[in-house]
Design an enzyme around this catalytic site. Sequence first.
Site, PDB file in Angstrom:
ATOM      1  N   HIS A   1       0.596  10.376  -4.239  1.00 29.63           N
ATOM      2  CA  HIS A   1       0.831  10.635  -2.822  1.00 29.63           C
ATOM      3  C   HIS A   1       0.496  12.102  -2.569  1.00 29.63           C
ATOM      4  CE1 HIS A   1       2.824  11.323   0.994  1.00 29.63           C
ATOM      5  NE2 HIS A   1       3.331  12.401   0.428  1.00 29.63           N
TER       6      HIS A   1
ATOM      7  N   GLU B   1       8.346  17.112   3.393  1.00 26.98           N
ATOM      8  CA  GLU B   1       8.406  16.413   2.101  1.00 26.98           C
ATOM      9  C   GLU B   1       8.832  17.349   0.967  1.00 26.98           C
ATOM     10  OE1 GLU B   1       4.534  14.601   1.828  1.00 26.98           O
ATOM     11  OE2 GLU B   1       4.953  13.249   3.513  1.00 26.98           O
TER      12      GLU B   1
ATOM     13  N   TYR C   1       9.419   8.003   3.593  1.00 19.14           N
ATOM     14  CA  TYR C   1       8.578   6.970   4.208  1.00 19.14           C
ATOM     15  C   TYR C   1       9.090   6.534   5.577  1.00 19.14           C
ATOM     16  CZ  TYR C   1       5.771   6.479  -0.055  1.00 19.14           C
ATOM     17  OH  TYR C   1       4.914   6.710  -1.106  1.00 19.14           O
TER      18      TYR C   1
ATOM     19  N   ASN D   1      -1.077   3.065  -6.085  1.00 15.42           N
ATOM     20  CA  ASN D   1      -2.292   3.869  -5.950  1.00 15.42           C
ATOM     21  C   ASN D   1      -2.123   5.274  -6.528  1.00 15.42           C
ATOM     22  OD1 ASN D   1      -0.663   4.839  -3.968  1.00 15.42           O
ATOM     23  ND2 ASN D   1      -2.097   4.539  -2.274  1.00 15.42           N
TER      24      ASN D   1
ATOM     25  N   LYS E   1       2.999   8.699  -8.685  1.00 17.59           N
ATOM     26  CA  LYS E   1       3.880   7.550  -8.444  1.00 17.59           C
ATOM     27  C   LYS E   1       4.228   6.845  -9.765  1.00 17.59           C
ATOM     28  CE  LYS E   1       2.231   6.666  -3.733  1.00 17.59           C
ATOM     29  NZ  LYS E   1       1.672   5.621  -2.842  1.00 17.59           N
TER      30      LYS E   1
HETATM   31  N1  LIG Z   1      -1.280  -2.382   3.619  1.00 17.57           N
HETATM   32  C1  LIG Z   1      -0.535  -1.872   2.650  1.00 17.57           C
HETATM   33  N2  LIG Z   1       0.023  -2.676   1.712  1.00 17.57           N
HETATM   34  C2  LIG Z   1       0.789  -2.174   0.726  1.00 17.57           C
HETATM   35  N3  LIG Z   1       1.068  -0.870   0.592  1.00 17.57           N
HETATM   36  C3  LIG Z   1       0.540  -0.031   1.481  1.00 17.57           C
HETATM   37  C4  LIG Z   1      -0.289  -0.478   2.558  1.00 17.57           C
HETATM   38  N4  LIG Z   1      -0.661   0.600   3.289  1.00 17.57           N
HETATM   39  C5  LIG Z   1      -0.077   1.654   2.695  1.00 17.57           C
HETATM   40  N5  LIG Z   1       0.631   1.277   1.612  1.00 17.57           N
HETATM   41  C6  LIG Z   1       1.405   2.138   0.715  1.00 17.57           C
HETATM   42  O1  LIG Z   1       2.085   3.086   1.512  1.00 17.57           O
HETATM   43  C7  LIG Z   1       1.692   4.393   1.131  1.00 17.57           C
HETATM   44  C8  LIG Z   1       1.687   5.253   2.362  1.00 17.57           C
HETATM   45  O2  LIG Z   1       0.754   4.754   3.271  1.00 17.57           O
HETATM   46  P1  LIG Z   1      -0.227   5.725   4.026  1.00 17.57           P
HETATM   47  O3  LIG Z   1      -0.911   4.945   5.086  1.00 17.57           O
HETATM   48  O4  LIG Z   1       0.513   6.978   4.389  1.00 17.57           O
HETATM   49  O5  LIG Z   1      -1.285   5.967   2.848  1.00 17.57           O
HETATM   50  P2  LIG Z   1      -1.924   7.258   2.267  1.00 17.57           P
HETATM   51  O6  LIG Z   1      -1.812   8.323   3.279  1.00 17.57           O
HETATM   52  O7  LIG Z   1      -3.259   6.937   1.694  1.00 17.57           O
HETATM   53  O8  LIG Z   1      -1.020   7.486   1.032  1.00 17.57           O
HETATM   54  P3  LIG Z   1       0.058   8.592   0.751  1.00 17.57           P
HETATM   55  O9  LIG Z   1       0.734   8.909   2.066  1.00 17.57           O
HETATM   56  O10 LIG Z   1       0.969   7.927  -0.244  1.00 17.57           O
HETATM   57  O11 LIG Z   1      -0.728   9.717   0.179  1.00 17.57           O
HETATM   58  C9  LIG Z   1       0.332   4.223   0.480  1.00 17.57           C
HETATM   59  O12 LIG Z   1       0.023   5.250  -0.436  1.00 17.57           O
HETATM   60  C10 LIG Z   1       0.516   2.922  -0.231  1.00 17.57           C
HETATM   61  O13 LIG Z   1       1.226   3.153  -1.443  1.00 17.57           O
END
Ligand SMILES: Nc1ncnc2c1ncn2[C@@H]1O[C@H](COP(=O)(O)OP(=O)(O)OP(=O)(O)O)[C@@H](O)[C@H]1O
Length: 138
Positions: free
Chosen positions: A121, A132, A51, A118, A11
């Site tokens: 992804h 994707e 997303y 974070n 990211k």
């Molecule tokens: N509560 C939150 N507040 C802010 N950003 C969030 C929150 N939850 C998720 N995100 C963001 O949305 C992304 C996608 O959420 P998801 O729940 O799919 O997380 P993930 O599966 O750990 O991450 P990714 O899909 O990016 O690998 C997260 O990686 C994070 O960047």
Amino acid sequence: MAIQRTLILVKPDGVKRQLTGVILARIEAKGYTIAELKQVSATPQMLAEHYAEHEGKPFYQPLVDFMLSGPVVAIIAEGQNVITGFRSLAGTTDPTTAAPGTIRGDLGRDWGLKVQQNLVHGSDSEESAAREIGIWFA
Ligand SMILES: Nc1ncnc2c1ncn2[C@@H]1O[C@H](COP(=O)(O)OP(=O)(O)OP(=O)(O)O)[C@@H](O)[C@H]1O
């Protein structure tokens, strides 16, 4: 388990912090193959598709804005169980509580950063990976 392919993104925070090489090294050290790699400036359309499942959630627009804030590095990685394996390598979503030894746990920093910052992804299923990969390597 057959060889799988997954879509990994470094990211904008990972690219800005010059952690792309470190993250790639961890993916390769695990034994996964880098099948495709490119730096991309995402478009709003790509992110709306990527997303789609989060549309309407409170963090959706901040997440999209963050993903538009700089280039990302898109990777197709291949390997045995790479979909689950990479998510395990990445660590839990919130870097402040991700386990040591994971990308987010070791490299995510508590600078008062938002959860969306974070670093990486990774696709969460074979269906997501196929979808994707189609978005980022159209
Ligand atoms: N509560 C939150 N507040 C802010 N950003 C969030 C929150 N939850 C998720 N995100 C963001 O949305 C992304 C996608 O959420 P998801 O729940 O799919 O997380 P993930 O599966 O750990 O991450 P990714 O899909 O990016 O690998 C997260 O990686 C994070 O960047």
